[in-house]
Write a protein that holds these residues in place. Structure first.
Motif, short mmCIF file in Angstrom:
data_model
loop_
_atom_site.label_atom_id
_atom_site.label_comp_id
_atom_site.label_asym_id
_atom_site.label_seq_id
_atom_site.Cartn_x
_atom_site.Cartn_y
_atom_site.Cartn_z
N MET A 108 0.83 -1.21 0.00
CA MET A 108 0.00 0.00 0.00
C MET A 108 0.86 1.26 0.00
O MET A 108 0.48 2.27 -0.60
CB MET A 108 -0.94 -0.01 1.21
CG MET A 108 -2.08 -1.01 1.08
SD MET A 108 -3.24 -0.94 2.46
CE MET A 108 -2.28 -1.71 3.76
N CYS A 109 2.01 1.21 0.65
CA CYS A 109 2.90 2.38 0.66
C CYS A 109 3.42 2.68 -0.74
O CYS A 109 3.52 3.84 -1.14
CB CYS A 109 4.06 2.15 1.62
SG CYS A 109 3.62 2.35 3.35
N ILE A 110 3.76 1.63 -1.50
CA ILE A 110 4.22 1.83 -2.86
C ILE A 110 3.10 2.40 -3.73
O ILE A 110 3.29 3.32 -4.52
CB ILE A 110 4.73 0.50 -3.46
CG1 ILE A 110 5.94 0.00 -2.68
CG2 ILE A 110 5.05 0.66 -4.93
CD1 ILE A 110 7.13 0.91 -2.75
N GLN A 111 1.89 1.88 -3.56
CA GLN A 111 0.77 2.30 -4.39
C GLN A 111 0.33 3.73 -4.08
O GLN A 111 -0.12 4.46 -4.97
CB GLN A 111 -0.40 1.34 -4.21
CG GLN A 111 -0.15 -0.06 -4.76
CD GLN A 111 -1.30 -1.01 -4.51
OE1 GLN A 111 -2.27 -0.67 -3.83
NE2 GLN A 111 -1.21 -2.21 -5.06
N THR A 112 0.44 4.15 -2.82
CA THR A 112 -0.04 5.47 -2.43
C THR A 112 1.07 6.51 -2.31
O THR A 112 0.79 7.69 -2.14
CB THR A 112 -0.78 5.39 -1.08
OG1 THR A 112 0.11 4.84 -0.09
CG2 THR A 112 -2.01 4.51 -1.18
N ALA A 113 2.34 6.05 -2.38
CA ALA A 113 3.50 6.96 -2.28
C ALA A 113 3.54 7.70 -0.95
O ALA A 113 3.94 8.86 -0.89
CB ALA A 113 3.50 7.95 -3.44
N VAL A 114 3.12 7.05 0.15
CA VAL A 114 3.25 7.64 1.49
C VAL A 114 4.18 6.77 2.31
O VAL A 114 4.47 5.63 1.95
CB VAL A 114 1.88 7.78 2.19
CG1 VAL A 114 0.96 8.68 1.41
CG2 VAL A 114 1.24 6.42 2.42
N THR A 115 4.64 7.31 3.41
CA THR A 115 5.65 6.61 4.20
C THR A 115 5.27 6.48 5.67
O THR A 115 6.13 6.35 6.52
CB THR A 115 6.99 7.38 4.11
OG1 THR A 115 6.79 8.71 4.61
CG2 THR A 115 7.49 7.42 2.70
N SER A 116 4.00 6.52 5.98
CA SER A 116 3.59 6.39 7.38
C SER A 116 2.27 5.64 7.48
O SER A 116 1.44 5.67 6.56
CB SER A 116 3.46 7.76 8.03
OG SER A 116 2.31 8.43 7.55
#
Length: 465
Positions: A108-116
């Motif tokens: 999900m972090c890769i897909q949404t480009a967020v880190t938290s």
């Protein structure tokens, strides 16, 4: 650093949705998977401003330190109440599910480009999701840190007194409250002030070796305590006789205590609040590299858990204590190695506090200062406030483990199972019958079951007491 402690605003969120649509649903799944595995979590321009990052080994140590807490002391008791085979299967299943939930988080972090973790909640359910995740992290981590400090306050004086020959019961260095304050001021507070998890790699590696030393002592001491365990209270000696039914291991065993097995194991692999911060500081961060860190950390933790539980159970059998060191104190009261390992475990638990402090502080800053750049003033003040809260709770709340036990039963389950499964079902563009979505659904249902069971058991325990 991840977006200056910031958050994802509404325009960025709408951009994500429109961008995903523009990419087209016809993209080949194989190409997308290969791209995700090698895609760095952080953008290149952000990475260039950072240092070289934390090594693979230090990242593993940090993750293992987040995984292994005081629960290592209670797994032998769980094995005694489930049997060797049942315990082994259940522990393996929980470890695999914990690793899989981390896999969903990274995807999900890769897909949404967020880190938290908090921003994943924002993408999935808006501000309500972000506040829910942040609140869960704060409650869970403050509760865990407070209970760890309570263990230090209650157990450290006794561990020190075993090394003393004279009666020094009224000495200041045997007062748990004074020791706790000194340790927090001299050790915990300076370590929690560090701005990055990577700096804790050395203390995390030390904590891991303490726990590995504990497992080694449990294995060796299996042959120092004969069976059956018959201890005279007038004279400290063991009555050695032939092996009886009491000294035969049980492979399958069901009792009323067996119901505590899955919740205890689930909490034994809680590391999800630290996974993404560790990911952000990893050298050459990519999904596959971080998944290798996770798999290695969980596998080594599983090995230490299993060996200490197995040999602890084979030492005491049905007489194993719920906290295994109590058994060694009873049957080997003056053993120097046992006294040393007790101190090692206490310091290992202590060194876990700074690591789980980091996600709690980060959640507070992201909630109350979402659009502010990194500030040392905010950093120090929040660190001081959180440390003050956990010390006061450990000093003055007598039943803190019961209070946070019932809260932790829900928060830990949410962080390990419920949130990763729920967020993936919400954010993923795959068909509902796809393998990952079905896995996420199983994770979600398993988390709800474990959380409900834990909650019911703790309430039932309170009623009985």
């Amino acid at each position: 650093m991840e977006r200056s402690w910031g958050s994802i605003n509404a325009s960025e969120r709408s951009w994500y949705v429109s961008a995903r649509r523009e990419q087209g649903e016809e993209t080949e799944e194989e190409e997308e998977k290969e791209h995700e595995e090698a895609t760095p979590l952080l953008r290149s321009e952000i990475q260039s401003q950072e240092c070289s990052g934390v090594s693979f080994s230090f990242s593993v140590f940090n993750l293992m330190n987040a995984i292994m807490g005081s629960s290592i002391l209670g797994l032998a008791y769980i094995m005694a109440n489930t049997g060797i085979i049942v315990f082994s299967i259940m522990l393996l299943i929980v470890a695999i599910m914990a690793s899989y939930s981390v896999h969903l988080l990274l995807t999900m972090c890769i897909q949404t480009a967020v880190t938290s973790y908090e921003d994943l909640g924002l993408f999935a359910f808006g501000s309500v999701g972000k506040v829910a995740v942040a609140s869960t992290i704060i409650i869970q981590n403050i509760g865990a840190m407070s209970t760890y400090l309570l263990v230090i306050k209650t157990e450290l004086p006794g561990a020190i007194s075993q090394f003393l020959t004279d009666d020094c019961s009224r000495s200041w260095y045997l007062d748990g409250r004074i020791l706790l304050i000194i340790i927090c001021v001299c050790i915990v507070f300076p370590l929690t002030l560090l701005p990055k998890l990577g700096f804790l790699g050395y203390t995390s590696s030390l904590s891991f070796f303490f726990k590995a030393f504990f497992a080694l002592v449990v294995i060796v001491k299996k042959w120092s305590i004969p069976c059956p365990l018959t201890l005279s209270h007038k004279e400290e000696f063991f009555q050695i006789s032939n092996i009886t039914e009491d000294c035969k291991p049980k492979f399958f065993h069901i009792s009323k205590e067996s119901a505590y097995a899955i919740p205890t194991m689930a909490f034994s692999f809680l590391c999800h609040t630290s996974v993404l911060p560790i990911y952000c500081e990893l050298q050459r961060p990519s999904k596959s590299r971080m998944q290798n860190v996770t798999n290695t950390g969980i596998a080594l933790s599983f090995l230490v858990y299993f060996l200490s539980a197995l040999f602890g159970y084979l030492t005491f059998y049905e007489k194993v204590e719920s906290e295994i060191l109590q058994g060694y104190s009873k049957y080997l009261p003056h053993d120097v190695v046992v006294m040393a390992v007790k101190l090692c475990i206490l310091f290992a638990v202590l060194l876990t506090v700074p690591l789980i402090h980091f996600p709690a502080r980060k959640a507070i800053i992201m909630t109350f200062f979402p659009n502010h750049p990194f500030s040392w003033i905010h950093h120090v003040l929040v660190t001081l406030a959180v440390n003050t809260i956990i010390v006061l709770l450990a000093l003055y709340v007598p039943d803190i483990r019961n209070i946070f036990g019932i809260v932790g039963a829900s928060t830990a389950t949410c962080l390990v199972f419920v949130y990763p499964g729920l967020f993936y079902l919400k954010l993923s563009r795959e068909d509902f019958i796809s393998q990952k979505k079905l896995g996420a659904l199983v994770l979600l249902l398993f988390g709800i079951l474990v959380g409900s069971l834990s909650f019911a058991l703790i309430i039932f325990d309170w009623i009985n007491k």
